[in-house]
Design a protein around this motif. Sequence first.
Motif, PDB file in Angstrom:
ATOM      1  N   TYR B  32       0.900  -1.351   0.131  1.00 45.68           N
ATOM      2  CA  TYR B  32      -0.057  -0.186   0.024  1.00 45.68           C
ATOM      3  C   TYR B  32       0.872   1.232  -0.085  1.00 45.68           C
ATOM      4  O   TYR B  32       1.758   1.236   0.118  1.00 45.68           O
ATOM      5  CB  TYR B  32      -0.980   0.074   1.199  1.00 45.68           C
ATOM      6  CG  TYR B  32      -0.448  -0.433   2.419  1.00 45.68           C
ATOM      7  CD1 TYR B  32      -0.678  -1.708   2.881  1.00 45.68           C
ATOM      8  CD2 TYR B  32       0.106   0.709   3.314  1.00 45.68           C
ATOM      9  CE1 TYR B  32      -0.075  -1.925   4.322  1.00 45.68           C
ATOM     10  CE2 TYR B  32       0.619   0.325   4.598  1.00 45.68           C
ATOM     11  CZ  TYR B  32       0.529  -0.912   5.288  1.00 45.68           C
ATOM     12  OH  TYR B  32       0.923  -1.405   6.269  1.00 45.68           O
ATOM     13  N   GLN B  34       0.922   5.635   1.099  1.00 45.53           N
ATOM     14  CA  GLN B  34       0.628   6.451   2.145  1.00 45.53           C
ATOM     15  C   GLN B  34       1.066   7.969   1.690  1.00 45.53           C
ATOM     16  O   GLN B  34       1.827   8.131   1.001  1.00 45.53           O
ATOM     17  CB  GLN B  34       1.195   6.139   3.488  1.00 45.53           C
ATOM     18  CG  GLN B  34       0.725   4.758   4.084  1.00 45.53           C
ATOM     19  CD  GLN B  34       1.687   4.570   5.231  1.00 45.53           C
ATOM     20  OE1 GLN B  34       2.666   4.801   5.645  1.00 45.53           O
ATOM     21  NE2 GLN B  34       0.864   3.379   6.133  1.00 45.53           N
ATOM     22  N   LEU B  49      -4.156   6.576   3.220  1.00 41.05           N
ATOM     23  CA  LEU B  49      -3.576   5.220   2.876  1.00 41.05           C
ATOM     24  C   LEU B  49      -4.526   4.588   1.916  1.00 41.05           C
ATOM     25  O   LEU B  49      -5.593   4.769   1.891  1.00 41.05           O
ATOM     26  CB  LEU B  49      -3.399   4.110   4.250  1.00 41.05           C
ATOM     27  CG  LEU B  49      -2.941   2.971   3.815  1.00 41.05           C
ATOM     28  CD1 LEU B  49      -2.401   2.294   5.118  1.00 41.05           C
ATOM     29  CD2 LEU B  49      -3.778   1.915   3.318  1.00 41.05           C
ATOM     30  N   ARG B  51      -4.633   0.933  -0.688  1.00 43.83           N
ATOM     31  CA  ARG B  51      -3.903  -0.334  -0.980  1.00 43.83           C
ATOM     32  C   ARG B  51      -3.841  -0.802  -2.279  1.00 43.83           C
ATOM     33  O   ARG B  51      -4.389   0.009  -3.227  1.00 43.83           O
ATOM     34  CB  ARG B  51      -5.119  -1.396  -0.422  1.00 43.83           C
ATOM     35  CG  ARG B  51      -5.213  -1.309   1.227  1.00 43.83           C
ATOM     36  CD  ARG B  51      -6.420  -2.425   1.306  1.00 43.83           C
ATOM     37  NE  ARG B  51      -6.356  -2.360   2.702  1.00 43.83           N
ATOM     38  CZ  ARG B  51      -7.295  -3.438   3.394  1.00 43.83           C
ATOM     39  NH1 ARG B  51      -8.191  -4.015   2.530  1.00 43.83           N
ATOM     40  NH2 ARG B  51      -7.370  -3.549   4.736  1.00 43.83           N
ATOM     41  N   TYR B  93       4.875   1.186   1.458  1.00 38.49           N
ATOM     42  CA  TYR B  93       5.145   0.031   2.436  1.00 38.49           C
ATOM     43  C   TYR B  93       5.158  -0.927   1.515  1.00 38.49           C
ATOM     44  O   TYR B  93       4.237  -1.797   0.906  1.00 38.49           O
ATOM     45  CB  TYR B  93       3.824  -0.083   3.237  1.00 38.49           C
ATOM     46  CG  TYR B  93       4.203  -0.719   4.380  1.00 38.49           C
ATOM     47  CD1 TYR B  93       4.184  -2.154   4.677  1.00 38.49           C
ATOM     48  CD2 TYR B  93       4.804  -0.265   5.580  1.00 38.49           C
ATOM     49  CE1 TYR B  93       4.317  -3.013   5.681  1.00 38.49           C
ATOM     50  CE2 TYR B  93       5.033  -0.737   6.590  1.00 38.49           C
ATOM     51  CZ  TYR B  93       4.781  -2.202   6.985  1.00 38.49           C
ATOM     52  OH  TYR B  93       5.235  -2.954   7.982  1.00 38.49           O
ATOM     53  N   LYS B  98       8.882  -2.686   4.833  1.00 40.24           N
ATOM     54  CA  LYS B  98       9.638  -1.500   5.125  1.00 40.24           C
ATOM     55  C   LYS B  98       8.878  -0.275   4.468  1.00 40.24           C
ATOM     56  O   LYS B  98       8.302  -0.355   3.510  1.00 40.24           O
ATOM     57  CB  LYS B  98      11.076  -1.536   4.526  1.00 40.24           C
ATOM     58  CG  LYS B  98      12.056  -2.599   5.330  1.00 40.24           C
ATOM     59  CD  LYS B  98      13.375  -2.198   5.245  1.00 40.24           C
ATOM     60  CE  LYS B  98      14.421  -2.970   6.073  1.00 40.24           C
ATOM     61  NZ  LYS B  98      15.663  -2.695   5.858  1.00 40.24           N
ATOM     62  N   ILE B  99       9.005   0.934   5.323  1.00 43.28           N
ATOM     63  CA  ILE B  99       8.298   2.031   4.351  1.00 43.28           C
ATOM     64  C   ILE B  99       9.269   2.994   4.107  1.00 43.28           C
ATOM     65  O   ILE B  99      10.349   3.223   4.801  1.00 43.28           O
ATOM     66  CB  ILE B  99       7.569   2.720   5.508  1.00 43.28           C
ATOM     67  CG1 ILE B  99       6.565   3.938   5.119  1.00 43.28           C
ATOM     68  CG2 ILE B  99       8.153   3.228   6.780  1.00 43.28           C
ATOM     69  CD1 ILE B  99       5.670   4.586   5.791  1.00 43.28           C
ATOM     70  N   PHE B 101      10.102   6.693   1.991  1.00 44.74           N
ATOM     71  CA  PHE B 101       9.474   7.836   1.771  1.00 44.74           C
ATOM     72  C   PHE B 101       9.914   8.484   0.559  1.00 44.74           C
ATOM     73  O   PHE B 101      11.233   8.427   0.142  1.00 44.74           O
ATOM     74  CB  PHE B 101       9.874   8.949   3.000  1.00 44.74           C
ATOM     75  CG  PHE B 101       8.924   8.396   4.128  1.00 44.74           C
ATOM     76  CD1 PHE B 101       9.508   7.651   5.012  1.00 44.74           C
ATOM     77  CD2 PHE B 101       7.766   9.294   4.106  1.00 44.74           C
ATOM     78  CE1 PHE B 101       8.526   7.261   5.985  1.00 44.74           C
ATOM     79  CE2 PHE B 101       6.966   8.929   5.567  1.00 44.74           C
ATOM     80  CZ  PHE B 101       7.495   8.035   6.272  1.00 44.74           C
TER      81      PHE B 101
END
Lengths: 117, 111
Positions: B32, B34, B49, B51, B93, B98-99, B101
């Motif tokens: 997903y 964000q 968020l 998906r 994600y 792990k996220i 940016f």
Amino acid sequence: SAVISQKPSRDICQRGTSLTIQCQVDSQVTMMFWYRQQPGQSLTLIATANQGSEATYESGFVIDKFPISRPNLTFSTLTVSNMSPEDSSIYLCSVELSSRQGENEQFFGPGTRLTVL
Amino acid sequence: SQKIEQNSEALNIQEGKTATLTCNYTNYSPAYLQWYRQDPGRGPVFLLLIRENEKEKRKERLKVTFDTTLKQSLFHITASQPADSATYLCALYSSASKIIFGSGTRLSIRP
């Protein structure tokens, strides 16, 4: 949700010294994360801190330079050691909470703005 | 290599117009995506968020789309206001849990 506080909010330090940043969360969380955000840049994950075990560091970051403590489920510290001007940045701690749908949302502290002279 | 790109470093638009911010990614298969808002001197704040199996999601004046074929997400703010001025970050994600940016787009809404 989670409310996160950090101390100090900012500091100006001399080259070669160390600074410890504190992060406090208002609820118990398994993992806490430390990020660095340099001016105009994205957030870069430094390490993940689990309570009761050693932190897991991302590529390019090492424990000797960024030691982390995680003494309990609501608190963590990040130390920036032997600082140089290249360490000037905003340091942010965050936690991750899961929604009922199993999706992860990150909550961030206000950050610590570090300037190294 | 894996990369997340947000369309521009800065975007200036007139109050009342719709602001559209772009997030493109390569070599990811995100579970997903964000969007966060960051004000000067503050940490990012979660907004929305979406998906991988959702095309669109709305929250008040915010709308996010997610096209996994184009590997792109669009973030819209309708009826923009000066208070919407901030930096907006997209984040993936990944399946590796792990996220990641993006570098953010600084949005300025002029009265």
